[in-house]
Write a protein that holds these residues in place. Structure first.
Motif, PDB file in Angstrom:
ATOM      1  N   THR A 168       0.737  -1.335  -0.021  1.00  0.00           N
ATOM      2  CA  THR A 168      -0.071   0.081   0.210  1.00  0.00           C
ATOM      3  C   THR A 168       0.793   1.339  -0.001  1.00  0.00           C
ATOM      4  O   THR A 168       0.207   2.102   0.404  1.00  0.00           O
ATOM      5  CB  THR A 168      -0.957  -0.098   1.225  1.00  0.00           C
ATOM      6  OG1 THR A 168      -0.081  -0.178   2.374  1.00  0.00           O
ATOM      7  CG2 THR A 168      -2.015  -1.092   1.226  1.00  0.00           C
ATOM      8  N   ASN A 228       2.640   3.687  -7.448  1.00  0.00           N
ATOM      9  CA  ASN A 228       2.165   4.561  -8.591  1.00  0.00           C
ATOM     10  C   ASN A 228       3.106   5.808  -8.903  1.00  0.00           C
ATOM     11  O   ASN A 228       2.582   6.508  -9.681  1.00  0.00           O
ATOM     12  CB  ASN A 228       0.831   4.831  -8.367  1.00  0.00           C
ATOM     13  CG  ASN A 228      -0.334   3.689  -7.956  1.00  0.00           C
ATOM     14  OD1 ASN A 228       0.089   2.517  -8.825  1.00  0.00           O
ATOM     15  ND2 ASN A 228      -1.038   3.876  -7.325  1.00  0.00           N
ATOM     16  N   PHE A 288       8.935  10.269 -10.473  1.00  0.00           N
ATOM     17  CA  PHE A 288       9.471  11.204  -9.525  1.00  0.00           C
ATOM     18  C   PHE A 288      10.318  12.048 -10.729  1.00  0.00           C
ATOM     19  O   PHE A 288      11.262  11.672 -11.326  1.00  0.00           O
ATOM     20  CB  PHE A 288      10.459  10.752  -8.535  1.00  0.00           C
ATOM     21  CG  PHE A 288       9.828  10.241  -7.367  1.00  0.00           C
ATOM     22  CD1 PHE A 288       9.007  11.154  -6.598  1.00  0.00           C
ATOM     23  CD2 PHE A 288       9.476   8.921  -7.379  1.00  0.00           C
ATOM     24  CE1 PHE A 288       8.252  10.654  -5.253  1.00  0.00           C
ATOM     25  CE2 PHE A 288       8.904   8.342  -6.417  1.00  0.00           C
ATOM     26  CZ  PHE A 288       8.148   9.377  -5.402  1.00  0.00           C
ATOM     27  N   ASN A 297      11.059  15.769  -9.571  1.00  0.00           N
ATOM     28  CA  ASN A 297      11.206  16.738  -8.811  1.00  0.00           C
ATOM     29  C   ASN A 297      11.913  16.629  -7.372  1.00  0.00           C
ATOM     30  O   ASN A 297      12.124  17.200  -6.333  1.00  0.00           O
ATOM     31  CB  ASN A 297       9.878  17.623  -8.438  1.00  0.00           C
ATOM     32  CG  ASN A 297       9.093  16.716  -7.573  1.00  0.00           C
ATOM     33  OD1 ASN A 297       9.307  15.590  -7.195  1.00  0.00           O
ATOM     34  ND2 ASN A 297       7.862  17.438  -7.446  1.00  0.00           N
ATOM     35  N   GLY A 304       7.142   9.953   8.582  1.00  0.00           N
ATOM     36  CA  GLY A 304       6.486  10.204   7.174  1.00  0.00           C
ATOM     37  C   GLY A 304       5.489  11.176   7.362  1.00  0.00           C
ATOM     38  O   GLY A 304       5.098  11.777   8.173  1.00  0.00           O
ATOM     39  N   PHE A 364       8.061  13.103  -1.362  1.00  0.00           N
ATOM     40  CA  PHE A 364       9.116  12.065  -1.075  1.00  0.00           C
ATOM     41  C   PHE A 364      10.261  12.365  -0.229  1.00  0.00           C
ATOM     42  O   PHE A 364      10.650  11.775   0.854  1.00  0.00           O
ATOM     43  CB  PHE A 364       9.654  11.295  -2.498  1.00  0.00           C
ATOM     44  CG  PHE A 364      10.612  10.507  -2.440  1.00  0.00           C
ATOM     45  CD1 PHE A 364      10.349   8.984  -2.033  1.00  0.00           C
ATOM     46  CD2 PHE A 364      11.964  10.752  -2.653  1.00  0.00           C
ATOM     47  CE1 PHE A 364      11.076   8.149  -2.125  1.00  0.00           C
ATOM     48  CE2 PHE A 364      13.026   9.860  -2.581  1.00  0.00           C
ATOM     49  CZ  PHE A 364      12.481   8.432  -2.265  1.00  0.00           C
ATOM     50  N   ALA A 365      10.833  13.643  -0.554  1.00  0.00           N
ATOM     51  CA  ALA A 365      11.885  14.187   0.216  1.00  0.00           C
ATOM     52  C   ALA A 365      11.557  14.333   1.738  1.00  0.00           C
ATOM     53  O   ALA A 365      12.490  14.059   2.692  1.00  0.00           O
ATOM     54  CB  ALA A 365      12.650  15.318  -0.554  1.00  0.00           C
TER      55      ALA A 365
HETATM   56  C1  LIG Z   1       0.605   8.990  -7.559  1.00  0.00           C
HETATM   57  C2  LIG Z   1       1.680   9.661  -6.624  1.00  0.00           C
HETATM   58  C3  LIG Z   1       2.630  10.625  -7.347  1.00  0.00           C
HETATM   59  C4  LIG Z   1       3.533  11.253  -6.508  1.00  0.00           C
HETATM   60  N1  LIG Z   1       4.437  11.848  -7.172  1.00  0.00           N
HETATM   61  C5  LIG Z   1       5.425  12.537  -6.103  1.00  0.00           C
HETATM   62  C6  LIG Z   1       6.407  13.251  -6.625  1.00  0.00           C
HETATM   63  O1  LIG Z   1       6.301  13.601  -7.991  1.00  0.00           O
HETATM   64  N2  LIG Z   1       7.219  14.146  -6.005  1.00  0.00           N
HETATM   65  C7  LIG Z   1       7.220  13.708  -4.469  1.00  0.00           C
HETATM   66  O2  LIG Z   1       8.061  14.360  -3.806  1.00  0.00           O
HETATM   67  N3  LIG Z   1       6.074  12.941  -3.981  1.00  0.00           N
HETATM   68  C8  LIG Z   1       5.357  12.472  -4.854  1.00  0.00           C
HETATM   69  N4  LIG Z   1       4.509  11.432  -4.235  1.00  0.00           N
HETATM   70  C9  LIG Z   1       4.342  11.378  -2.620  1.00  0.00           C
HETATM   71  C10 LIG Z   1       5.316  10.136  -2.197  1.00  0.00           C
HETATM   72  O3  LIG Z   1       5.117   9.288  -2.829  1.00  0.00           O
HETATM   73  C11 LIG Z   1       4.914  10.233  -0.676  1.00  0.00           C
HETATM   74  O4  LIG Z   1       5.125  11.559  -0.129  1.00  0.00           O
HETATM   75  C12 LIG Z   1       5.737   9.261   0.031  1.00  0.00           C
HETATM   76  O5  LIG Z   1       5.691   7.654  -0.502  1.00  0.00           O
HETATM   77  C13 LIG Z   1       5.157   9.136   1.620  1.00  0.00           C
HETATM   78  O6  LIG Z   1       6.140   8.123   2.485  1.00  0.00           O
HETATM   79  P1  LIG Z   1       5.734   7.408   3.652  1.00  0.00           P
HETATM   80  O7  LIG Z   1       6.686   6.651   4.091  1.00  0.00           O
HETATM   81  O8  LIG Z   1       4.951   8.406   4.613  1.00  0.00           O
HETATM   82  O9  LIG Z   1       4.344   6.266   3.178  1.00  0.00           O
HETATM   83  P2  LIG Z   1       4.544   5.204   1.925  1.00  0.00           P
HETATM   84  O10 LIG Z   1       5.483   5.303   0.902  1.00  0.00           O
HETATM   85  O11 LIG Z   1       3.230   5.193   1.346  1.00  0.00           O
HETATM   86  O12 LIG Z   1       4.864   3.994   2.909  1.00  0.00           O
HETATM   87  C14 LIG Z   1       4.057   3.494   3.901  1.00  0.00           C
HETATM   88  C15 LIG Z   1       4.453   2.026   4.018  1.00  0.00           C
HETATM   89  O13 LIG Z   1       3.846   1.339   5.174  1.00  0.00           O
HETATM   90  C16 LIG Z   1       3.085  -0.059   4.767  1.00  0.00           C
HETATM   91  N5  LIG Z   1       2.162  -0.481   5.466  1.00  0.00           N
HETATM   92  C17 LIG Z   1       0.817   0.216   5.550  1.00  0.00           C
HETATM   93  N6  LIG Z   1       0.129  -0.412   6.475  1.00  0.00           N
HETATM   94  C18 LIG Z   1       0.889  -1.250   7.056  1.00  0.00           C
HETATM   95  C19 LIG Z   1       0.703  -2.337   8.249  1.00  0.00           C
HETATM   96  N7  LIG Z   1      -0.295  -2.405   8.569  1.00  0.00           N
HETATM   97  N8  LIG Z   1       1.917  -3.018   8.213  1.00  0.00           N
HETATM   98  C20 LIG Z   1       3.026  -3.032   7.955  1.00  0.00           C
HETATM   99  N9  LIG Z   1       3.202  -2.020   6.657  1.00  0.00           N
HETATM  100  C21 LIG Z   1       2.080  -1.098   6.543  1.00  0.00           C
HETATM  101  C22 LIG Z   1       2.971   0.235   3.288  1.00  0.00           C
HETATM  102  O14 LIG Z   1       2.846  -0.846   2.375  1.00  0.00           O
HETATM  103  C23 LIG Z   1       4.051   1.176   2.694  1.00  0.00           C
HETATM  104  O15 LIG Z   1       5.325   0.350   2.564  1.00  0.00           O
HETATM  105  C24 LIG Z   1       3.510  10.948  -5.176  1.00  0.00           C
HETATM  106  C25 LIG Z   1       2.429   9.870  -4.552  1.00  0.00           C
HETATM  107  C26 LIG Z   1       1.570   9.547  -5.344  1.00  0.00           C
HETATM  108  C27 LIG Z   1       0.733   8.606  -4.579  1.00  0.00           C
END
Ligand SMILES: Cc1cc2nc3c(=O)[nH]c(=O)nc-3n(C[C@H](O)[C@H](O)[C@H](O)COP(=O)(O)OP(=O)(O)OC[C@H]3O[C@@H](n4cnc5c(N)ncnc54)[C@H](O)[C@@H]3O)c2cc1C
Length: 201
Positions: free
Chosen positions: A43, A48, A51, A53, A162, A171-172
């Protein structure tokens, strides 16, 4: 086995936290620490994402590739960090010492837990309900959530990283949040003396 740190979630924040913790392997204060990450990625918002930027990432980099390469990077460079695959966390419970983390397959014990599961309101992990609030920096109609925290700390030894920590979804920023927590934990292990891990040419 009791882990010293267990990171929940293998997306941007969780993997960044694991890499920085892993990179401290030669520091005396980090020797013999048991570190683990539950690398559930199904999830992740990275699945999806595309990147263009992000400094340091070749424009056109796919989030799906970062997910795979991140696990490989951690395995190749810091194999002492346990990667627990294909398990989803269902509960985080506070114990007298540390926490019990239950997945759909196992139960783990850890002194410190880092929750990095993203900011969707689909989060069904038992034990953290009381910390869930509407996300302070996301559009209300998206129904994003955060776990109430101060500088990533929810309570003693329980961190959130995060987007779920209240940061906007870039992302950053998610990577920075996970890395920040790693240096907080390393500082804790270093008896409160501030520390960071740098490699030199
Ligand atoms: C379509 C799209 C395009 C994007 N484009 C950009 C962009 O161009 N530039 C940019 O800077 N950012 C972009 N982003 C944003 C960036 O991807 C997110 O900000 C980043 O991934 C957030 O990181 P995170 O670690 O908070 O969450 P996530 O990367 O979503 O990680 C959460 C993790 O927790 C896991 N998890 C969830 N529930 C459980 C559970 N119960 N037990 C164990 N594991 C679990 C998930 O599987 C996942 O691996 C984009 C996002 C999307 C959706």
């Amino acid at each position: 086995m009791v882990f010293d740190v267990l990171i929940i979630g293998g997306g941007a924040a969780g993997m960044s936290c694991a890499l920085v913790l892993g990179s401290a392997k030669d520091k005396t204060f980090a020797k013999n620490k048991n570190i683990a990450i539950i690398t559930h990625q199904k999830t992740s918002h990275l699945q999806n994402a595309l990147f263009n930027n992000v400094l340091g990432l070749t424009p056109g980099t796919l989030g799906a590739d970062i997910l795979n390469n991140g696990k490989q990077q951690l395995k190749d460079l810091y194999p002492h960090v346990n990667q627990i695959e294909k398990e989803k966390v269902t509960a985080v419970e506070k114990q007298l010492k540390g926490f019990t983390v239950t997945t759909n397959k196992n139960t783990y014990h850890s002194k410190i837990v880092v929750i990095a599961v993203g900011y969707t309101d689909m989060c069904t992990i038992k034990g953290i309900e009381s910390y869930i609030e509407p996300h302070p920096r996301a559009a209300i109609e998206k129904k994003r959530i955060w776990l109430k925290n101060t500088n990533h700390l929810i309570e003693d030894n329980l961190y959130v990283a995060g987007t779920l920590a209240g940061w906007r979804s870039q992302f950053a920023m998610a990577c920075g949040s996970g890395s920040h927590i790693a240096t907080d934990i390393l500082t804790l292990w270093n008896d409160g003396k501030h520390t960071k891990i740098h490699d030199k040419v």
